[in-house]
Motif scaffolding. Structure first.
Motif, PDB file in Angstrom:
ATOM      1  N   GLU A  50       0.743  -1.484   0.005  1.00 19.32           N
ATOM      2  CA  GLU A  50       0.086   0.093  -0.224  1.00 19.32           C
ATOM      3  C   GLU A  50       1.022   1.312   0.208  1.00 19.32           C
ATOM      4  N   LEU A  53       2.524   2.283  -3.800  1.00 21.02           N
ATOM      5  CA  LEU A  53       1.760   2.167  -4.569  1.00 21.02           C
ATOM      6  C   LEU A  53       1.147   3.697  -4.209  1.00 21.02           C
ATOM      7  N   GLN A  57       2.217   6.490  -7.512  1.00 20.01           N
ATOM      8  CA  GLN A  57       1.785   7.517  -8.045  1.00 20.01           C
ATOM      9  C   GLN A  57       1.671   7.142  -9.455  1.00 20.01           C
ATOM     10  N   THR A  58       1.010   5.820 -10.330  1.00 17.43           N
ATOM     11  CA  THR A  58       1.725   5.880 -11.547  1.00 17.43           C
ATOM     12  C   THR A  58       0.323   5.138 -11.996  1.00 17.43           C
ATOM     13  N   LYS A  60      -0.015   2.405 -14.912  1.00 16.77           N
ATOM     14  CA  LYS A  60       0.484   0.896 -14.646  1.00 16.77           C
ATOM     15  C   LYS A  60       2.021   0.629 -14.098  1.00 16.77           C
ATOM     16  N   PRO A  61       1.471   0.271 -12.862  1.00 16.19           N
ATOM     17  CA  PRO A  61       2.868   0.306 -12.169  1.00 16.19           C
ATOM     18  C   PRO A  61       2.555  -1.064 -12.343  1.00 16.19           C
ATOM     19  N   ARG A  62       5.215  -1.826 -12.610  1.00 19.05           N
ATOM     20  CA  ARG A  62       4.813  -3.118 -12.785  1.00 19.05           C
ATOM     21  C   ARG A  62       5.595  -2.853 -11.316  1.00 19.05           C
ATOM     22  N   ALA A  77      -1.634  -5.090  -3.566  1.00 18.79           N
ATOM     23  CA  ALA A  77      -0.823  -4.616  -4.968  1.00 18.79           C
ATOM     24  C   ALA A  77      -2.081  -4.983  -5.731  1.00 18.79           C
ATOM     25  N   MET A  81      -4.034  -1.314  -7.095  1.00 11.62           N
ATOM     26  CA  MET A  81      -3.647  -0.991  -8.691  1.00 11.62           C
ATOM     27  C   MET A  81      -4.686  -1.219  -8.968  1.00 11.62           C
ATOM     28  N   GLY A  85      -1.559  -2.603 -14.195  1.00 17.07           N
ATOM     29  CA  GLY A  85      -0.958  -2.567 -13.157  1.00 17.07           C
ATOM     30  C   GLY A  85      -0.587  -4.509 -13.329  1.00 17.07           C
ATOM     31  N   ARG A 116      -3.473 -10.275 -13.554  1.00 23.16           N
ATOM     32  CA  ARG A 116      -2.139  -9.038 -13.330  1.00 23.16           C
ATOM     33  C   ARG A 116      -1.014  -9.714 -12.492  1.00 23.16           C
TER      34      ARG A 116
END
Length: 227
Positions: A50, A53, A57-58, A60-62, A77, A81, A85, A116
């Motif tokens: 948490e 993330l 602040q994106t 499409k987090p990878r 997660a 997300m 993501g 995901r």
């Protein structure tokens, strides 16, 4: 007094034996006589995802997660997300995933089938190396919940993740502005210094093991790579 019920055992590659036990409604993973992890103390593992993330602040987090454990970090997660993501989890003990799909299926839910999520049966260091040398794309965040932290090594070989060289490799596997987030059962000032020496901007947070502000205090470092 509720007795503990033995459910299963698993061998750590090149290391000790883990035991899954049930205590009432709770599951506990034991290493010898020590509680390595349990369902009563999940909050700090959820906070690892948490708080990471929140800082990214994106849309499409990878993410790369080192260690499935009881799946709390992965599930947090996925819950937080967006649909674009992705989370790759590196786990070296196949039985851990069998437990997740078997006796702990109710806890696991659909997380291991979420499109995901990707589970890799390998050492997280191998996936870090792949991103570092360009074999795979860089990560927006690498979340390490391996053993009990930099000073709580269970499996021989994991200590390399927390050395100057290991930190440098993780840094180079991150996209610009990416985060290396590391969970630990206890503070470690020497490790925090190594993160700073690697040129990372370091934030240290103390979080409780339980959401009611009870239980042991755990440490999470958020180390950001420069742009």
């Amino acid at each position: 007094m509720i007795p503990r019920e033995h459910i299963a055992t698993a061998q750590i590659p090149g290391g000790d034996t883990l035991e899954l036990v049930r205590h009432g409604r709770d599951f506990i993973v034991m290493l010898g006589r020590n509680e390595l992890m349990g369902t009563r103390m999940q909050f700090s593992e959820e906070q690892l995802a948490e708080l990471t993330l929140e800082r990214l602040q994106t849309p499409k987090p990878r993410l790369l997660v080192g260690g499935y454990g009881l799946g709390f970090t992965l599930r947090a997660a996925l819950r937080l997300m967006g649909p674009q993501g992705s989370v790759t989890v590196a786990e070296i003990v196949p039985d851990i995933l069998d437990w997740a799909r078997g006796p702990m299926a109710e806890l696991t839910g659909n997380s291991l089938r979420d499109p995901r999520a990707k589970i890799e049966l390998c050492d997280v260091a191998a996936l870090i190396d792949d991103a570092m040398d360009g074999t795979s794309p860089p990560y927006d965040a690498i979340l390490l919940d391996v053993d009990n932290g930099p000073d709580g090594i269970v499996r021989d070989g994991n200590e390399r993740l927390y050395t100057r060289t290991g930190i440098g490799r993780a840094r180079d596997a991150l996209a610009p502005g990416g985060l290396l987030a590391v969970w630990s059962a206890a503070p470690d000032h020497k490790f925090a210094r190594r993160l700073k020496d690697a040129g990372l901007d370091v934030e240290e947070r103390t979080v409780r093991a339980r959401p009611n502000n009870k239980g042991p205090r755990h440490t999470i470092w958020f180390a950001r790579k420069g742009p």
